[in-house]
Design an enzyme around this catalytic site. Structure first.
Site, mmCIF file in Angstrom:
data_model
loop_
_atom_site.group_PDB
_atom_site.id
_atom_site.type_symbol
_atom_site.label_atom_id
_atom_site.label_comp_id
_atom_site.label_asym_id
_atom_site.label_seq_id
_atom_site.Cartn_x
_atom_site.Cartn_y
_atom_site.Cartn_z
ATOM 1 N N LYS B 58 0.784 -1.283 -0.052
ATOM 2 C CA LYS B 58 0.332 -0.614 0.263
ATOM 3 C C LYS B 58 0.923 0.988 0.193
ATOM 4 O O LYS B 58 0.080 2.087 -0.801
ATOM 5 C CB LYS B 58 -1.084 -0.336 1.553
ATOM 6 C CG LYS B 58 -2.006 -0.911 1.382
ATOM 7 C CD LYS B 58 -3.675 -1.111 0.415
ATOM 8 C CE LYS B 58 -4.048 -2.033 0.571
ATOM 9 N NZ LYS B 58 -4.943 -1.217 -0.217
ATOM 10 N N SER B 83 -9.192 1.515 8.470
ATOM 11 C CA SER B 83 -8.348 0.975 9.970
ATOM 12 C C SER B 83 -7.320 0.029 8.855
ATOM 13 O O SER B 83 -6.390 -0.430 9.988
ATOM 14 C CB SER B 83 -9.786 -0.067 9.563
ATOM 15 O OG SER B 83 -10.084 -1.699 9.460
#
Lengths: 320, 320
Positions: B58, B83
């Site tokens: 990511k 989250s």
């Protein structure tokens, strides 16, 4: 023709051992972590024997011991008693050299360890889970088979093999102030201290030991061999006590021994798992825990840590 | 001057993205394992994004998205709701470029994840743990701050960033028959399929998805977006459903989607932990599990597997 070593390994012996075993072992990487350096306040260099064959440094010593046997000895095989990494390492080393390994294991050894040893083609001889039973069973096996007993650490060929991990670390990182190695029976620690002495004499060697199995700490500071009685620690590779050969080298070449408790070991292990994403076993985490507990000693220095192995029993293990 | 991408990334866009983010990310290693090759019956090449910054691929997409913002946009910061790994990645990317990150997180998010995001200097805005609350809270934050919303995957700059993992893998291992990537929202998978198409057109891209969150499988084979309802899997990074942008690319460029159940994922994860001594998260193990479940498909071929990350919650995790 190489022969089994019969005295404290010289620098030539360690060189020769490294040449002898080089093609049968991995040259493991030395990893670093900016995050862990920040936390520890020094420059850490992890020598990753968790990536070694059989998942532990033990492959070095076992391979060196088997490689140095005579052709006649190789006909009869090798034997040891161990439920841990030395058993798997000796089994694989024996297979590599086309000989047989007889491994005496306690009947309550974890199935995963028995499977690993059997997977390398060794013959497992079960015994009662006592030291006396191990020794008498091993003696019977040796008498029956004429196999050569390869002690897990009280053996100069094994010590010279374990020394090659620190030799590689020093070759890769030449300016270390400290090398920290965990101590159980002392094969890794004695070999590490010899390599530092020969190849990087300014580097101090520090031993890391669990409080619950602190025979090396007591022996070192009292000046005589004081084996542990009923040692207890999550660092299951460090339950054994020093032997005459390893103790003599450690007394001469090691600078200090620090101990940590199991909570400190667990916290250090978790930091490595979480931040570096590599699996190290509790016995290896003991060495990193010593740095975290004594930051003032190591502040801003270059520290090599021997990550001795990565064999964790995931059937049992959890952090909480 | 680079700008945010407004259409499906071209090969030039991916090249430029890689140049743009190269100094802010790790070029992660490609690891192999003789033992796992034997078990799987093919030649495996693990692209280890578990060693990436923030422990996941990511970081690539988030960095590319932030790097492409205008100076004016950078004044107002970036925002997202997540989250997971995207939250930490965006927080770190924002800090790298000297701007602010606003992260909307559900009130029940694990403390360790909140701490990671806060540790990178992001502002956390808590909301009720529902999708509606997340979206309305994010909207309010964006209105208040004028921050740019960086969607975790429905964003072409993010997709081009994620594509650089497969680009590196192809550069290192040029003759792959397959690349397998896990699919959740589809950012990694769509980027991977674009890189394979541009840089290694003979390589087939296969998606790996948990049975309990198989919206990509259903959408792909029925030809329309069918989001998951109440998805459930231990691969917590793969709970999200495809978006319009990722689905369109996946439909065109992906060869097949295979699903596995959580037991298969756990077994694959354990094999990697035990044999390779590296920590991979369940979402990554899904890709390896697909190989183990479909050995006949991959037999003797060269297979690249994108190990998407290594973030495991050790407070919760155990194998048994």
């Amino acid at each position: 023709m190489s022969v089994s070593l019969s005295s404290v390994p010289s620098s030539e012996d360690i060189f020769e051992s490294h040449n002898l075993i080089g093609r049968y072992i991995h040259r493991t990487p030395v990893l670093t972590s900016v995050l862990l350096d920040e936390i520890a306040g020094c420059n850490l260099h992890f020598k990753c024997e968790n990536f070694q064959k059989v998942g532990a440094f033990k492959m070095r010593g076992a391979t060196n011991a088997v490689a140095r046997l005579s052709e006649n000895d190789l006909k009869h095989g090798v034997a040891t008693h161990s439920s841990g990494n030395h058993a798997a390492a000796l089994a694989l080393a024996a297979r590599t050299f086309g000989t047989k390994a007889y491994i005496v294991m306690p009947s309550n050894a974890p199935k995963v360890k028995k499977n690993a040893v059997a997977g390398y083609g060794a013959e497992i001889i079960e015994c009662e889970p006592t030291l006396a039973a191990r020794e008498s069973t091993l003696e019977a096996v040796v008498q029956r088979t004429k196999a050569t007993f390869i002690h897990p650490f009280d053996n100069y060929s094994v010590i010279a093999g374990q020394a090659t991990a620190a030799k590689e670390l020093i070759e890769d990182i030449p300016n270390l102030d400290y090398i920290i190695a965990p101590v159980g029976g002392g094969g890794l620690l004695s070999g590490t201290s010899l390599s530092a002495h020969y190849f990087s004499p300014k580097t101090k060697v520090i031993a890391a030991e669990p409080e619950g199995a602190n025979d090396a700490f007591k022996s070192f500071y009292e000046g005589k061999l004081l084996p542990s009685i009923n040692p207890k620690t999550i660092a299951d590779g460090l339950l054994t006590s020093l032997s005459p050969k390893t103790f003599a080298i450690i007394q001469e070449r090691v600078s200090a021994i620090y101990t940590v408790n199991d909570e400190e070991t667990k916290a250090a292990m978790r930091l490595v798992w979480e931040r570096m994403k590599i699996i190290i076993e509790p016995s290896s985490a003991v060495a990193f825990a010593v740095v975290l507990k004594n930051k003032e000693v190591f502040a801003t220095t270059n520290v090599g840590i021997i990550i001795s192995g990565g064999n964790v029993d995931f059937d049992e293990f959890k952090f909480n």
